[in-house]
Design a protein around this motif. Structure first.
Motif, PDB file in Angstrom:
ATOM      1  N   MET A   9      36.004  44.684  52.119  1.00  0.00           N
ATOM      2  CA  MET A   9      35.510  45.322  50.892  1.00  0.00           C
ATOM      3  C   MET A   9      34.944  44.290  49.934  1.00  0.00           C
ATOM      4  O   MET A   9      33.895  44.490  49.328  1.00  0.00           O
ATOM      5  CB  MET A   9      36.640  46.120  50.221  1.00  0.00           C
ATOM      6  N   MET A  10      35.622  43.153  49.800  1.00  0.00           N
ATOM      7  CA  MET A  10      35.125  42.119  48.886  1.00  0.00           C
ATOM      8  C   MET A  10      33.858  41.480  49.434  1.00  0.00           C
ATOM      9  O   MET A  10      32.896  41.248  48.702  1.00  0.00           O
ATOM     10  CB  MET A  10      36.207  41.056  48.661  1.00  0.00           C
ATOM     11  N   GLY A  13      31.040  43.822  49.157  1.00  0.00           N
ATOM     12  CA  GLY A  13      30.718  43.894  47.732  1.00  0.00           C
ATOM     13  C   GLY A  13      29.810  42.760  47.310  1.00  0.00           C
ATOM     14  O   GLY A  13      28.802  42.976  46.634  1.00  0.00           O
ATOM     15  N   VAL A  16      26.272  43.038  49.311  1.00  0.00           N
ATOM     16  CA  VAL A  16      25.446  44.140  48.800  1.00  0.00           C
ATOM     17  C   VAL A  16      25.057  43.874  47.344  1.00  0.00           C
ATOM     18  O   VAL A  16      23.929  44.129  46.932  1.00  0.00           O
ATOM     19  CB  VAL A  16      26.171  45.495  48.945  1.00  0.00           C
ATOM     20  N   GLY A  17      26.014  43.331  46.575  1.00  0.00           N
ATOM     21  CA  GLY A  17      25.727  43.020  45.167  1.00  0.00           C
ATOM     22  C   GLY A  17      24.591  42.022  45.028  1.00  0.00           C
ATOM     23  O   GLY A  17      23.738  42.155  44.145  1.00  0.00           O
ATOM     24  N   ASN A  22      23.212  43.588  41.769  1.00  0.00           N
ATOM     25  CA  ASN A  22      24.370  44.033  40.975  1.00  0.00           C
ATOM     26  C   ASN A  22      25.466  42.978  40.908  1.00  0.00           C
ATOM     27  O   ASN A  22      26.602  43.292  40.593  1.00  0.00           O
ATOM     28  CB  ASN A  22      24.992  45.297  41.596  1.00  0.00           C
ATOM     29  N   VAL A  26      29.548  43.104  39.992  1.00  0.00           N
ATOM     30  CA  VAL A  26      30.615  42.810  40.952  1.00  0.00           C
ATOM     31  C   VAL A  26      31.621  41.840  40.336  1.00  0.00           C
ATOM     32  O   VAL A  26      32.833  42.044  40.400  1.00  0.00           O
ATOM     33  CB  VAL A  26      30.035  42.237  42.273  1.00  0.00           C
ATOM     34  N   ALA A  29      33.544  43.605  37.675  1.00  0.00           N
ATOM     35  CA  ALA A  29      34.517  44.541  38.254  1.00  0.00           C
ATOM     36  C   ALA A  29      35.764  43.804  38.717  1.00  0.00           C
ATOM     37  O   ALA A  29      36.882  44.265  38.508  1.00  0.00           O
ATOM     38  CB  ALA A  29      33.885  45.309  39.415  1.00  0.00           C
ATOM     39  N   MET A  33      39.217  44.737  37.015  1.00  0.00           N
ATOM     40  CA  MET A  33      40.234  45.399  37.827  1.00  0.00           C
ATOM     41  C   MET A  33      41.524  44.594  37.866  1.00  0.00           C
ATOM     42  O   MET A  33      42.615  45.166  37.959  1.00  0.00           O
ATOM     43  CB  MET A  33      39.715  45.647  39.248  1.00  0.00           C
TER      44      MET A  33
ATOM     45  N   ILE B  61      44.462  44.791  45.654  1.00  0.00           N
ATOM     46  CA  ILE B  61      43.782  45.980  46.169  1.00  0.00           C
ATOM     47  C   ILE B  61      42.752  46.500  45.169  1.00  0.00           C
ATOM     48  O   ILE B  61      41.645  46.885  45.535  1.00  0.00           O
ATOM     49  CB  ILE B  61      44.821  47.064  46.592  1.00  0.00           C
ATOM     50  N   LEU B  62      43.094  46.473  43.885  1.00  0.00           N
ATOM     51  CA  LEU B  62      42.164  47.031  42.902  1.00  0.00           C
ATOM     52  C   LEU B  62      40.933  46.156  42.713  1.00  0.00           C
ATOM     53  O   LEU B  62      39.832  46.659  42.503  1.00  0.00           O
ATOM     54  CB  LEU B  62      42.881  47.274  41.560  1.00  0.00           C
ATOM     55  N   VAL B  63      41.099  44.842  42.799  1.00  0.00           N
ATOM     56  CA  VAL B  63      39.941  43.950  42.681  1.00  0.00           C
ATOM     57  C   VAL B  63      38.962  44.201  43.828  1.00  0.00           C
ATOM     58  O   VAL B  63      37.751  44.332  43.622  1.00  0.00           O
ATOM     59  CB  VAL B  63      40.378  42.468  42.634  1.00  0.00           C
ATOM     60  N   ALA B  64      39.501  44.305  45.053  1.00  0.00           N
ATOM     61  CA  ALA B  64      38.624  44.532  46.206  1.00  0.00           C
ATOM     62  C   ALA B  64      37.882  45.865  46.073  1.00  0.00           C
ATOM     63  O   ALA B  64      36.670  45.939  46.306  1.00  0.00           O
ATOM     64  CB  ALA B  64      39.444  44.507  47.495  1.00  0.00           C
ATOM     65  N   ILE B  65      38.592  46.898  45.663  1.00  0.00           N
ATOM     66  CA  ILE B  65      37.956  48.207  45.503  1.00  0.00           C
ATOM     67  C   ILE B  65      36.890  48.147  44.406  1.00  0.00           C
ATOM     68  O   ILE B  65      35.784  48.659  44.564  1.00  0.00           O
ATOM     69  CB  ILE B  65      39.026  49.275  45.177  1.00  0.00           C
ATOM     70  N   GLY B  66      37.235  47.485  43.304  1.00  0.00           N
ATOM     71  CA  GLY B  66      36.285  47.363  42.189  1.00  0.00           C
ATOM     72  C   GLY B  66      35.007  46.663  42.603  1.00  0.00           C
ATOM     73  O   GLY B  66      33.902  47.091  42.258  1.00  0.00           O
ATOM     74  N   MET B  67      35.137  45.589  43.362  1.00  0.00           N
ATOM     75  CA  MET B  67      33.953  44.834  43.791  1.00  0.00           C
ATOM     76  C   MET B  67      33.082  45.673  44.718  1.00  0.00           C
ATOM     77  O   MET B  67      31.863  45.689  44.614  1.00  0.00           O
ATOM     78  CB  MET B  67      34.389  43.537  44.505  1.00  0.00           C
ATOM     79  N   PHE B  68      33.740  46.359  45.641  1.00  0.00           N
ATOM     80  CA  PHE B  68      33.019  47.192  46.603  1.00  0.00           C
ATOM     81  C   PHE B  68      32.229  48.273  45.873  1.00  0.00           C
ATOM     82  O   PHE B  68      31.057  48.510  46.151  1.00  0.00           O
ATOM     83  CB  PHE B  68      34.034  47.821  47.565  1.00  0.00           C
ATOM     84  N   ARG B  69      32.868  48.901  44.902  1.00  0.00           N
ATOM     85  CA  ARG B  69      32.241  50.006  44.188  1.00  0.00           C
ATOM     86  C   ARG B  69      31.096  49.519  43.305  1.00  0.00           C
ATOM     87  O   ARG B  69      30.021  50.098  43.286  1.00  0.00           O
ATOM     88  CB  ARG B  69      33.299  50.706  43.339  1.00  0.00           C
ATOM     89  N   ALA B  70      31.341  48.422  42.563  1.00  0.00           N
ATOM     90  CA  ALA B  70      30.346  47.951  41.608  1.00  0.00           C
ATOM     91  C   ALA B  70      29.081  47.445  42.290  1.00  0.00           C
ATOM     92  O   ALA B  70      27.996  47.467  41.702  1.00  0.00           O
ATOM     93  CB  ALA B  70      30.952  46.851  40.738  1.00  0.00           C
ATOM     94  N   SER B  71      29.217  46.986  43.546  1.00  0.00           N
ATOM     95  CA  SER B  71      28.055  46.405  44.220  1.00  0.00           C
ATOM     96  C   SER B  71      27.028  47.452  44.619  1.00  0.00           C
ATOM     97  O   SER B  71      25.895  47.127  44.927  1.00  0.00           O
ATOM     98  CB  SER B  71      28.515  45.659  45.469  1.00  0.00           C
ATOM     99  N   GLY B  72      27.417  48.701  44.635  1.00  0.00           N
ATOM    100  CA  GLY B  72      26.510  49.744  45.108  1.00  0.00           C
ATOM    101  C   GLY B  72      26.662  49.999  46.602  1.00  0.00           C
ATOM    102  O   GLY B  72      25.878  50.750  47.186  1.00  0.00           O
ATOM    103  N   ALA B  73      27.663  49.378  47.218  1.00  0.00           N
ATOM    104  CA  ALA B  73      27.852  49.544  48.661  1.00  0.00           C
ATOM    105  C   ALA B  73      28.211  50.982  49.025  1.00  0.00           C
ATOM    106  O   ALA B  73      27.872  51.471  50.093  1.00  0.00           O
ATOM    107  CB  ALA B  73      28.951  48.593  49.163  1.00  0.00           C
ATOM    108  N   LEU B  76      25.096  53.025  49.247  1.00  0.00           N
ATOM    109  CA  LEU B  76      24.354  52.628  50.432  1.00  0.00           C
ATOM    110  C   LEU B  76      24.921  53.298  51.685  1.00  0.00           C
ATOM    111  O   LEU B  76      24.180  53.805  52.522  1.00  0.00           O
ATOM    112  CB  LEU B  76      24.450  51.104  50.581  1.00  0.00           C
ATOM    113  N   LEU B 103      40.300  55.466  47.881  1.00  0.00           N
ATOM    114  CA  LEU B 103      40.203  54.186  47.184  1.00  0.00           C
ATOM    115  C   LEU B 103      40.674  54.252  45.746  1.00  0.00           C
ATOM    116  O   LEU B 103      41.378  53.382  45.260  1.00  0.00           O
ATOM    117  CB  LEU B 103      38.750  53.682  47.205  1.00  0.00           C
TER     118      LEU B 103
END
Lengths: 198, 182
Positions: A9-10, A13, A16-17, A22, A26, A29, A33, B61-73, B76, B103
């Motif tokens: 996920m990282m 992120g 893609v960022g 973005n 990232v 976030a 978070m 866990i929250l940092v990884a989710i946040g990064m994934f979401r914010a990137s626009g992935a 996509l 998530l």
């Protein structure tokens, strides 16, 4: 599995960022978070203390033992490794009851207590037991009789239609959870390698 | 009929917590002579240690989710998946919610709010979305917190089973709603 998903996920992120421009978002976030996580945990202290305090009273007055005994025919099939009179059964049952009634605030402290008690039975402190996996699968797929208040607020008078569909869908996912846990716990890649694995 | 039933059920639900808060100490004090105040404080002590112990797992866990979401992935992967989903009768509008649900609780609630506002609570899409929301959980969060609280790092089949159950919940929500309301 969690290792790959977490890193993935990282990694995705960042890739893609970079590609979508973005990358600032990232970074932001990640920082935000990290703060959210701590605030969540701190906010949990009071609720945890409240429910664990009430639970202690329930435990000392024998209430939990009574409830756990009543549901023993069900729990012995789901958690064959947990001894009949172990306190974990009581906490598990109460956590499930809280989930079914949609009491999220009460469910978390009870669930964490159940995990602690299951951990006492765990010979391999860093590795999940079958009972833990079953408990978490039941927990995340739990049947819910009372709709989340947020859903009722959003759906208004249509909530009553959702009521039935939610119960059916969540019953299906609970059955799927039990079947998946029982099936997967015997698979080779999920067996417990004891001793000093890395 | 059902409306009345659901209404009284949700009405009843707001008495559950106050009842437990009073009923449990009542039973202990009156029937079992438990020192309820001392017991409460004794049990409440654990609240602090457990909450603090889960912090590192929550951050991870929250940092990884946040990064994934914010990137626009997430957007996509939606573009990627929607042709496949249309094929199995899965409405593409409900896909973001289905992917977000394991998530993030607040993220998926935001998406559900948006779905209901755009399509209206009487639409099939809103009904599917609300059913999905009610029948699945924030699996990653729950696993991270619960395992984190006891220091278990090797989670074995728990995540796979949880995600499988979520997938079944999501697909059931779609097909049941299409069957009943479609």
């Amino acid at each position: 599995m969690l290792n790959y998903i977490w890193f993935g996920m990282m990694f995705i992120g960042v890739v893609v960022g970079t590609y979508t421009g973005n990358i600032d978002a990232v970074t932001q976030a990640a920082i935000d978070m990290a703060k959210v996580a701590v605030n969540l945990a701190i906010g949990l202290i009071g609720i945890m203390a409240l429910w664990l305090g009430i639970m202690k009273i329930a435990e000392e007055s024998g209430l939990i033992r009574i409830i756990a005994k009543g549901l023993r025919p069900l729990t012995i099939r789901l958690f064959p490794d947990v001894p009949e009179d172990h306190p974990a059964i009581g906490s598990i049952v109460l956590n499930m009851a809280a989930n079914i009634l949609g009491l999220g605030n009460a469910a978390t402290p009870l669930g964490l207590k159940a995990m602690e008690e299951l951990q006492e039975l765990n010979p391999n402190k860093e590795t999940a037991t079958n009972a833990m996996a079953m408990f978490l699968a039941l927990n995340t797929s739990s049947v819910q009789l009372i709709l989340p208040a947020t859903v009722v607020a959003l759906m208004g008078s249509y909530s009553s239609q959702i009521f039935i569909t939610t119960i059916i869908a969540t019953a299906m996912s609970t059955v799927a959870a039990v079947v998946a846990v029982k099936f997967l716990e015997k698979r080779k890649r999920f067996t417990i390698i004891d001793g000093s694995q890395s | 009929m059902i409306g009345l039933f659901v209404g009284s059920f949700n009405e009843f639900s707001k008495y559950i917590i106050p009842f437990l808060l009073v009923g449990i100490p009542f039973y202990g004090l009156v029937f079992k002579k438990v020192k309820v105040y001392e017991s409460f404080v004794e049990g409440a002590k654990d609240g602090f240690t457990i909450a603090v112990r889960i912090i590192p797992y929550l951050v991870a866990i929250l940092v990884a989710i946040g990064m994934f979401r914010a990137s626009g992935a997430l957007d996509l992967s939606l573009n990627f998946l929607s042709p496949v989903l249309t094929l199995i009768g899965f409405p593409p509008e409900n896909l973001p919610l289905a992917l977000m649900r394991p998530l993030s609780g607040s993220g998926s609630l935001g998406l559900l709010t948006d779905l209901i506002n755009v399509h209206g609570p009487d639409s099939l899409i809103a009904k599917i979305g609300a059913t999905m929301f009610g029948s699945t959980e924030t699996t990653f969060y729950v696993l991270a917190v619960y395992f984190g609280s006891v220091g278990v790092r090797k989670t074995r089949h728990a995540l796979a089973a949880g995600l499988f159950a979520d997938a079944v919940g999501v697909l059931s929500a779609v097909y049941i709603c299409q069957f009943i309301f479609g």
